[in-house]
Design an enzyme around this catalytic site. Sequence first.
Site, PDB file in Angstrom:
ATOM      1  N   GLU A  54       0.876  -1.177   0.000  1.00  0.00           N
ATOM      2  CA  GLU A  54       0.000   0.000   0.000  1.00  0.00           C
ATOM      3  C   GLU A  54       0.907   1.219   0.000  1.00  0.00           C
ATOM      4  OE1 GLU A  54      -3.963  -1.449   2.451  1.00  0.00           O
ATOM      5  OE2 GLU A  54      -2.589  -0.003   3.329  1.00  0.00           O
ATOM      6  N   ASP A  65      -5.759   8.836   9.979  1.00  0.00           N
ATOM      7  CA  ASP A  65      -4.440   8.373  10.403  1.00  0.00           C
ATOM      8  C   ASP A  65      -4.027   8.995  11.728  1.00  0.00           C
ATOM      9  OD1 ASP A  65      -3.631   6.655   8.208  1.00  0.00           O
ATOM     10  OD2 ASP A  65      -3.736   8.468   6.994  1.00  0.00           O
ATOM     11  N   TYR A 179     -10.939  -4.264   3.047  1.00  0.00           N
ATOM     12  CA  TYR A 179     -10.055  -3.920   4.160  1.00  0.00           C
ATOM     13  C   TYR A 179     -10.927  -3.729   5.396  1.00  0.00           C
ATOM     14  CZ  TYR A 179      -6.120  -1.363   6.392  1.00  0.00           C
ATOM     15  OH  TYR A 179      -5.100  -0.941   7.214  1.00  0.00           O
TER      16      TYR A 179
END
Length: 271
Positions: A54, A65, A179
């Site tokens: 990734e 994040d 995911y």
Amino acid sequence: MAVKGKNRIESLFERLRADGRKALITFVTAGDPDLATSKKIVRELESAGADLIELGIPFSDPMADGPTIQASSERALKKDVHIDEVLGLVREIRKGSEIPIVLFGYYNPVFSYGLKRFAKEIRAAGADGVLIVDLPAEEADELKAELDRNSVDLIFLLTPTSDERRMRLVASKASGFIYFVSVTGVTGARKSVSADIPAYVRRLRKFTKLPIGVGFGISTPKQAREVCKSADAAVVGSAIVNIIAGMKGSKKRMGELGAFVSGLKKGISRP
């Protein structure tokens, strides 16, 4: 090597399933600490056993994040790394590697770049998939159409708060793999993984035959092995970015990165 007619992601998971193995997916931010070192890092990750890369597109407001990957985006942005530079890095990687590459980023830079142009150029560069963190499945049709025209997979996130309606919706639009985020919250290494992951994966498998990768918080071989008891892949990001943060051209640090990833690979390869 990709099988003719299939992209590298599909070929990878078919090969692993046939062998009874699971995938190790590793995340790095493109251009952290610089583009030349990023190319060496990807080569080191692949040599150490990573099955899929990734590649993060640096973004100034990466709200999904945690501090580790936020800092890596800041380092890359200071080097003026944006989508064009990321595509240049993919082209450089493709000169010597067939490892599947997924571009990981946020919608605003992609929208500004132009969806049609983005899809066409990432395909030409050699990327295999895209994961746009803040693009919900309900609003993804325009980008998906452009990616489909270029045979690039669109990968979506699901979380522990996703209900069955959302699982069904994502399963109907996703390709490549799905995911599953192992925790509620942002990226970042954790001391343990949720004991509920197998139950979440079982629920999701009712709606899809796509491979399921689990990430966010995984930082040890033991954790990677735990999630791969139910999932098809473990995704490791922040723990790798932490090593890169202290690299600064050090060959010893590059060796530490390789040893860490090799340990993760051995962890998921154990029976």
